[in-house]
Design an enzyme around this catalytic site. Sequence first.
Site, PDB file in Angstrom:
ATOM      1  N   ASP A  63      32.677  28.945  39.707  1.00 43.33           N
ATOM      2  CA  ASP A  63      32.249  27.741  40.177  1.00 43.33           C
ATOM      3  C   ASP A  63      31.358  28.161  41.538  1.00 43.33           C
ATOM      4  OD1 ASP A  63      32.259  24.911  40.518  1.00 43.33           O
ATOM      5  OD2 ASP A  63      33.553  24.928  42.267  1.00 43.33           O
ATOM      6  N   THR A  96      26.267  22.780  41.032  1.00 38.74           N
ATOM      7  CA  THR A  96      26.047  23.316  42.223  1.00 38.74           C
ATOM      8  C   THR A  96      25.475  24.860  42.203  1.00 38.74           C
ATOM      9  OG1 THR A  96      28.125  24.492  42.159  1.00 38.74           O
ATOM     10  CG2 THR A  96      28.217  22.411  43.284  1.00 38.74           C
ATOM     11  N   THR A  97      25.655  25.251  41.139  1.00 36.94           N
ATOM     12  CA  THR A  97      25.010  26.754  40.995  1.00 36.94           C
ATOM     13  C   THR A  97      23.362  26.167  40.645  1.00 36.94           C
ATOM     14  OG1 THR A  97      26.850  27.389  39.881  1.00 36.94           O
ATOM     15  CG2 THR A  97      24.815  28.986  39.531  1.00 36.94           C
ATOM     16  N   ASP A 392      35.067  19.365  38.152  1.00 39.33           N
ATOM     17  CA  ASP A 392      33.609  19.008  37.924  1.00 39.33           C
ATOM     18  C   ASP A 392      33.408  18.058  36.699  1.00 39.33           C
ATOM     19  OD1 ASP A 392      33.015  21.116  39.509  1.00 39.33           O
ATOM     20  OD2 ASP A 392      32.191  22.436  38.098  1.00 39.33           O
TER      21      ASP A 392
HETATM   22  P1  ADP Z   1      26.563  24.689  37.613  1.00 36.53           P
HETATM   23  O1  ADP Z   1      27.192  25.041  38.655  1.00 36.53           O
HETATM   24  O2  ADP Z   1      24.903  24.425  37.927  1.00 36.53           O
HETATM   25  O3  ADP Z   1      27.018  23.239  36.876  1.00 36.53           O
HETATM   26  P2  ADP Z   1      27.287  25.889  35.297  1.00 36.53           P
HETATM   27  O4  ADP Z   1      27.626  27.429  35.253  1.00 36.53           O
HETATM   28  O5  ADP Z   1      28.148  24.897  35.175  1.00 36.53           O
HETATM   29  O6  ADP Z   1      26.486  25.772  36.500  1.00 36.53           O
HETATM   30  O7  ADP Z   1      26.138  25.918  34.324  1.00 36.53           O
HETATM   31  C1  ADP Z   1      25.513  24.949  33.904  1.00 36.53           C
HETATM   32  C2  ADP Z   1      24.171  24.875  32.852  1.00 36.53           C
HETATM   33  O8  ADP Z   1      24.644  25.429  31.665  1.00 36.53           O
HETATM   34  C3  ADP Z   1      23.351  23.738  32.714  1.00 36.53           C
HETATM   35  O9  ADP Z   1      22.136  24.048  32.782  1.00 36.53           O
HETATM   36  C4  ADP Z   1      23.845  23.328  31.239  1.00 36.53           C
HETATM   37  O10 ADP Z   1      22.755  22.621  30.642  1.00 36.53           O
HETATM   38  C5  ADP Z   1      24.316  24.377  30.498  1.00 36.53           C
HETATM   39  N1  ADP Z   1      25.057  24.371  29.410  1.00 36.53           N
HETATM   40  C6  ADP Z   1      26.348  24.049  29.463  1.00 36.53           C
HETATM   41  N2  ADP Z   1      26.615  23.974  28.233  1.00 36.53           N
HETATM   42  C7  ADP Z   1      25.824  24.797  27.324  1.00 36.53           C
HETATM   43  C8  ADP Z   1      26.022  25.054  26.135  1.00 36.53           C
HETATM   44  N3  ADP Z   1      26.826  24.916  25.180  1.00 36.53           N
HETATM   45  N4  ADP Z   1      24.489  25.629  25.760  1.00 36.53           N
HETATM   46  C9  ADP Z   1      23.737  26.077  26.417  1.00 36.53           C
HETATM   47  N5  ADP Z   1      23.741  25.830  27.748  1.00 36.53           N
HETATM   48  C10 ADP Z   1      24.751  24.928  28.071  1.00 36.53           C
HETATM   49 MG    MG Z   2      28.798  22.970  35.846  1.00 34.24          MG
END
Ligand code: ADP
Ligand code: MG
Length: 539
Positions: A63, A96-97, A392
């Site tokens: 996270d 957040t990332t 989240d």
């Molecule tokens: P954040 O802290 O920004 O939410 P995450 O590690 O949760 O970071 O990653 C979010 C990213 O992962 C988003 O760009 C989202 O569209 C992408 N994502 C989530 N699920 C999938 C999936 N099944 N396939 C491809 N990308 C995905």
């Molecule tokens: Mg996320």
Amino acid sequence: MSKEVQPIYIMPEGTKRNRGRDAQRNNIMAAKLVAETVRTTLGPKGMDKMLVDELGDVIVTNDGVTILEEMSVEHPTAKMIVEIAKTQEDEVGDGTTTAVVLAGELLKKAEELLDMEIHPTIIVKGYRMAAAKAQTILKNISEKITGDNKEILKKIASTAMTGKGAESSKEKLSEIVVNSVLEIKIKQDDKILIDIDDIKLATKVGESIDHTELIQGIVLDKDRVHSNMPESVKNAKIALLDSPLEIKNTETDAKIQITDPNQMQAFLDMEEKMLSKMVNKLSSSGANVVFCQKGIDEIAQHFLAKKKIYAVRRVKKSDMKKLARATGAKIISNIEDIEKHDLGIAGFVQEKKVGDEEMTFVKECENPKSVTILIRGGTEHVTDEIKRAVSDSIGVVCASVKSQRVVAGAGATEVELSRNLRLYSESLSGREQLAVKAFSETLEIIPRTLAENSGLDPINVLTILKSAHDKGKKWAGINIYDGKVMDAWKMGVIEPLKVKTQAISSATEVATMILRIDDIIAASLNQDEQQEMGPNFKR
Ligand code: ADP
Ligand code: MG
């Protein structure tokens, strides 16, 4: 005769100063470093970080905001980047990332423009134009949903949890998250109000993640005060008391001279009578369960047990409020005032052993405005990470129910936005055009990173994604499992529009703020301060 020119000091000795390009480079470098740290965690296949604090406590997480908060960043600019993650967390609870990675990339691109001798104010202007346009484009490409579309909401809940250690139980957890949000949402006129605090997240080590459950009510980390009280109460009528069920301790209040043992006995009898009266009052209101924010005297406990009343003492104030919202009870200060209509209602109140501790469940509340998700998992590290994932997920479901606008993830939104912004830049003239173009390219960092973190070739992935979007496939995203293009919408990778709009606006805000700094003036500590803070402390 030559006069010696005296230097003029406008700042105290020891003040550090960093100016012009040096200041800018230094700031950009710090921001990029922060972004680079969290970049590897982005997406379902992102890696985790292990954080160890001074006391040796370990957190394993994926996270963004947790990582940054635990890193105790010191550089002033790096701290500004950390702030973006916090804002994103407060506003949406997810992304957040993404926000931090975007800010880092905006600054990296700005550095290239600075190298081309483009003035920071031009870059700032272009970035702001692009960010404003991005908000419009995002709104236009987003899809409208209804706030009670459970199918889509579950997909949104599940997208936010992907890759966060909750993988195996995603289905079940998404269902729980969606049900909990729909339970506590309040419709007022045309507006939907949701207070995230109405969903209590409790964790208890033991069992497996699959045993996580939604309780239509509240779970307390407390047992009943007396073992003769019933272990469970059906059709509970609940009294909430924020004053003690005891007679004030006479030692501290007043001195009473007791000269004869009979007097002592009379005094004790009187105390007992008063407590008995209090319990009778409670019982005659119809209460069969009482939650007390303060203490309950032993004698009172005994009377309560005799009346078959389930009682819990020293309940946290925040939990009292939640109990009130879940059961509809009114919190009473003076037991003399208690009336039948002040009582709350729950189908079932029960003491139950969870893990190795007794807990009190107040469940089967009708139409509760406060609920609990009891998270289970093998170890504390697991339950903590699941808690972050669930939180989240609650955030994105709330954002979607409130604004009812959503987009597809997996890089689809970023590539579509980037394409539209490039077209917009072509309609501009002047040097801002370059900054708008740089902004549009910045967005590619998201699909590129998703690809890199999944072990795919980022250049390849971007090429096929862009060509799909050029052919009008607006939700073309990357299938991180096989490296092919997929329709992210159809595959159920869905996120609230707010995640994207908020990430872009806060990333732009902080990037432009950093770009406009051309002078860093840092005060040094004086000797006393340095001694106090220790030799390693630097401002
Ligand atoms: P954040 O802290 O920004 O939410 P995450 O590690 O949760 O970071 O990653 C979010 C990213 O992962 C988003 O760009 C989202 O569209 C992408 N994502 C989530 N699920 C999938 C999936 N099944 N396939 C491809 N990308 C995905
Ligand atoms: Mg996320």
